[in-house]
Scaffold this active site. Structure first.
Site: not given
Ligand SMILES: Cc1cc2nc3c(=O)[nH]c(=O)nc-3n(C[C@H](O)[C@H](O)[C@H](O)COP(=O)(O)OP(=O)(O)OC[C@H]3O[C@@H](n4cnc5c(N)ncnc54)[C@H](O)[C@@H]3O)c2cc1C
Length: 475
Positions: A454, A282, A194
């Site tokens: 190619h 993170r 990041i």
């Molecule tokens: C700047 C940045 C760049 C990135 N670039 C990449 C990339 O290029 N490629 C890649 O593979 N990964 C990338 N990542 C990592 C990627 O964003 C995460 O691995 C991914 O979003 C994880 O997905 P998830 O579904 O586990 O959780 P998240 O995407 O974190 O989603 C969780 C969701 O749950 C919601 N939530 C939480 N608790 C509750 C609750 N109690 N009730 C209701 N809703 C709730 C949150 O608000 C959120 O919307 C990047 C991360 C960052 C910060």
């Protein structure tokens, strides 16, 4: 009366929303709950990835790369442009539009798949019969009962102890993606994926960027050949990278931030920046979930504990994505979400972390899958390595971007591919070939024998495979 569902998915990041879609496809009555809101209060499904992660960062990386190309690379092609300027507000508005398109896309997919979406915070509220009671509060309020619950609540930025993120001077990923003017001097604590991506955006736009990394070397989990090439290329671009540093103090002023640190030799240093991005990793996010009220098992780092199939300690409660062990990547979260839905339908899915690709969207990009050379050596595996530079690739020459190389590692005896590592143009796309090869248990000879169009960048993959057997054709 509570609404009842076969599956309740908490979180609509890439893990949660894809789990919900697959569950609905398989015939389950599915609900998905997510609390992320747009500025106008409307729902913003897509999680970290869509709102403040993968998607907006790639939008800004593309804009800043276009700007840099126009200013520096076009002339070589005989295209003269003068007075290239960047309208940051327009660039940010474009980024916001791309994010909104993705939010809307997910809402459309929910509708299309007949998934009931709730915009609010979900909390466990005990058991009701065989099911789990989940309370939704916030924009929507509801009481649901689900036979199964999939927790996909994601992660949040790891804070730097004693340094508060205000997203004015000290920025997390959200703030780093929303700076209003190009900083003159930008500090970035943490030269991981990041940090490097954010640093790249603002360097390309004209900021003087300094990366402050605590580890003794840049990108230690990347294959050393690639990491060394990256350090060389990034330094040439003007990114200042200090490794082995230890921060002693961060002072936030009205218009700047001063960081005091000991450098790799232990000498005291101090530098002042317009903004400081903190990108030191993170941590899992479970705030508001009330998992402790139902005895949801967590480890000492705050991750929800799961087995290989994403089962938690509670019956019929599953957890996926950033909130559980394993790489914090959107596509890893997606694979786990789909796998859980399929498992509930009686299928036998499997997610292999060894074939989950990694990409760093710097310029040039870095991508890899499987084991690094240092991992194989540490494990005592006997292997052969082949590599091929983009300087010898016709398409890369035609494009005017010959930076980087492809490296393939294969078992000496069986020739099975153990790792594919790349730095260079469009390697985020090229790495898929390595993933397919590894998933199918391919030998390096298989890649070497496959016809590659190619002239394409993918010929560098074929040549690296040929190099494993010491028989490159174009070097
Ligand atoms: C700047 C940045 C760049 C990135 N670039 C990449 C990339 O290029 N490629 C890649 O593979 N990964 C990338 N990542 C990592 C990627 O964003 C995460 O691995 C991914 O979003 C994880 O997905 P998830 O579904 O586990 O959780 P998240 O995407 O974190 O989603 C969780 C969701 O749950 C919601 N939530 C939480 N608790 C509750 C609750 N109690 N009730 C209701 N809703 C709730 C949150 O608000 C959120 O919307 C990047 C991360 C960052 C910060």
């Amino acid at each position: 009366m509570a609404d009842t569902f076969d599956i309740i998915v908490i979180g609509a990041g890439p893990g949660g929303y894809e789990a919900a879609i697959r569950a609905a496809q398989l015939g389950f009555k599915t609900a998905c709950i997510d609390d992320w809101s747009r500025k106008d209060g409307k729902p913003a499904p897509g999680g970290t990835c869509t709102n403040v992660g993968c998607i907006p960062s790639k939008a800004l990386l593309q804009s800043s790369e276009n700007f840099e190309e126009a200013g520096h690379a076009f002339a070589e092609h005989g295209i003269s442009v003068s007075g290239v300027t960047m309208d940051i507000a327009k660039m940010m508005a474009r980024k916001a539009k791309v994010v909104a398109q993705n939010n809307d896309g997910i809402l459309y997919l929910f509708k299309k798949n007949k998934i009931t979406f709730f915009h609010g915070l979900a909390s466990f509220a005990g058991k009701e019969g065989d099911g789990w009671k989940v309370v939704v509060s916030g924009t929507a309020s509801a009481e649901l009962v689900g036979k199964h619950v999939i927790v996909a609540t994601g992660s949040k930025p790891r804070p730097l102890p004693g340094v508060a993120v205000d997203n004015v001077r000290v920025l997390d990923n959200d703030g780093a993606l929303s700076i209003g003017t190009v900083p003159r001097k930008l500090g970035v604590v943490g030269a991981g994926v990041i940090g490097l991506e954010m640093g790249s955006v603002w360097r390309r736009l004209g900021a003087e960027v300094t990366m402050l990394e605590a580890l003794p070397s840049l990108l230690p989990s990347v294959d050393t050949t690639i990491a060394k090439e990256a350090q060389k290329l990034f330094t040439k671009q003007g990114l200042v990278i200090h490794t082995g540093i230890k921060i002693s103090d961060v002072k936030v002023g009205k218009s700047d931030v001063t960081v005091s640190y000991a450098d790799a030799e232990g000498k005291a240093q101090s530098e002042t920046y317009d903004h400081l991005i903190v990108s030191i990793g993170r941590i899992p996010f479970t705030g508001g979930l009330k998992g402790d009220a139902v005895g949801l098992g967590m480890d000492e780092r705050g991750f929800i504990e799961v087995d290989d199939d994403c089962r938690t300690n509670l019956p019929n409660v599953w957890a996926i994505g950033d909130v559980v062990r394993g790489p914090m990547l959107a596509h890893k979260a997606e694979e786990e979400g789909v796998a859980v839905a399929e498992r509930l339908a009686g299928h036998l899915p499997h997610v292999d972390f060894n074939t989950v690709p990694w990409v760093i969207y710097t310029s040039p990009e870095i991508a890899w899958v499987g084991q690094t050379e240092q991992q194989l050596k540490a494990a005592g595996v006997d292997f052969r390595a082949g590599q091929f530079p983009f300087t010898a690739n016709g398409r890369a020459r035609a494009m005017g971007d010959t930076r980087g190389l492809v490296k393939i590692l294969a078992d000496r005896k069986t020739d099975r591919i153990l790792g594919v590592h790349m730095i260079g143009p469009m390697v985020s796309e090229l790495i898929a070939e390595g993933v397919v090869a590894m998933e199918f248990g391919a030998a390096s000879e298989d890649l070497a024998r496959i016809s590659h169009a190619h002239p394409t960048l993918s010929e560098a993959v074929k040549e690296a495979a040929l190099a494993v057997d010491g028989r490159t054709l174009n070097l």
